[in-house]
Design a protein around this motif. Structure first.
Motif, mmCIF file in Angstrom:
data_model
loop_
_atom_site.group_PDB
_atom_site.id
_atom_site.type_symbol
_atom_site.label_atom_id
_atom_site.label_comp_id
_atom_site.label_asym_id
_atom_site.label_seq_id
_atom_site.Cartn_x
_atom_site.Cartn_y
_atom_site.Cartn_z
ATOM 1 N N ARG A 72 0.865 -1.186 0.140
ATOM 2 C CA ARG A 72 0.143 -0.094 -0.050
ATOM 3 C C ARG A 72 0.891 1.264 0.178
ATOM 4 N N THR A 73 2.059 1.237 0.442
ATOM 5 C CA THR A 73 2.856 2.370 0.628
ATOM 6 C C THR A 73 4.169 2.391 -0.308
ATOM 7 N N CYS A 74 4.456 1.019 -0.778
ATOM 8 C CA CYS A 74 5.649 0.821 -1.415
ATOM 9 C C CYS A 74 5.330 0.331 -2.848
ATOM 10 N N THR A 75 6.422 0.349 -3.534
ATOM 11 C CA THR A 75 6.397 -0.691 -5.124
ATOM 12 C C THR A 75 6.210 -1.961 -4.545
ATOM 13 N N THR A 76 5.748 -2.845 -5.478
ATOM 14 C CA THR A 76 5.650 -4.143 -5.364
ATOM 15 C C THR A 76 7.115 -4.677 -4.872
ATOM 16 N N ALA A 77 8.112 -4.230 -5.640
ATOM 17 C CA ALA A 77 9.567 -4.956 -5.524
ATOM 18 C C ALA A 77 9.912 -4.332 -4.256
ATOM 19 N N VAL A 78 9.821 -3.545 -3.430
ATOM 20 C CA VAL A 78 10.103 -3.262 -2.212
ATOM 21 C C VAL A 78 9.444 -4.010 -1.374
ATOM 22 N N ALA A 79 8.003 -3.983 -1.454
ATOM 23 C CA ALA A 79 7.152 -4.822 -0.817
ATOM 24 C C ALA A 79 7.715 -6.115 -0.561
ATOM 25 N N LEU A 80 8.137 -6.582 -1.758
ATOM 26 C CA LEU A 80 8.474 -8.227 -1.821
ATOM 27 C C LEU A 80 9.794 -8.215 -0.928
ATOM 28 N N GLN A 81 10.736 -7.457 -1.110
ATOM 29 C CA GLN A 81 11.753 -7.618 -0.275
ATOM 30 C C GLN A 81 11.593 -7.446 1.250
ATOM 31 N N GLY A 82 10.631 -6.596 1.523
ATOM 32 C CA GLY A 82 9.931 -6.489 2.985
ATOM 33 C C GLY A 82 9.497 -7.905 3.494
#
Length: 148
Positions: free
Chosen positions: A138-148
């Protein structure tokens, strides 16, 4: 070092290495959220399911409690008032039905009870990983959320 301890250490190092690799890898420009969701589910499932299948029991007291409660549920007896479970069953109320189902499946299919009863917490952990991904998404790109 004993076999299970060595396997646990190797598995922990493998997960740590995979995490390090994912954080170092450059994120792709675009990644479909559905594919990322499947990736998160697969990684979370593998991280918990593989040790469940390969490692020995552990947490014997809890597993024995689940076994006892599962038997009481299958027999239609009162779980909280039974002498077998006094000072032994501080778990969530609906958890007794999972213990009963797990015991029934284990006995019906001749499978190890401990491997079956651990599936609900594994599924819950996969669900938590998916919720965390969706929250980050919701607050990041998919790639960043995936790393999270």
């Amino acid at each position: 070092m004993s076999g299970p301890l060595l396997l646990s250490a190797v598995w922990a190092l493998a997960l740590l290495g995979a995490s390090w690799y994912l954080h170092r890898a450059p994120p792709p420009a675009t990644r479909p959220p559905g594919r990322a969701l499947l990736t998160v589910a697969a990684v979370a499932l593998a991280a918990r399911l593989i040790p469940n299948l390969l490692l020995p029991v552990g947490a014997g007291y809890d597993i024995e409690s689940y076994w006892i409660v599962g038997g009481l549920v299958l027999q239609g007896e009162e779980v909280y008032a039974s002498p077998e479970t006094l000072d032994r069953y501080p778990y969530l109320p609906l958890q007794m039905y999972w213990s009963g189902l797990a015991r029934w499946v284990a006995e019906s299919a001749s499978l190890p009870f401990v491997k079956i009863v651990r599936l609900a917490p594994i599924a819950a952990d996969v669900g938590i990983a998916l919720l965390l991904f969706l929250s980050l998404r919701r607050t990041c790109t998919t790639a960043v959320a995936l790393q999270g």
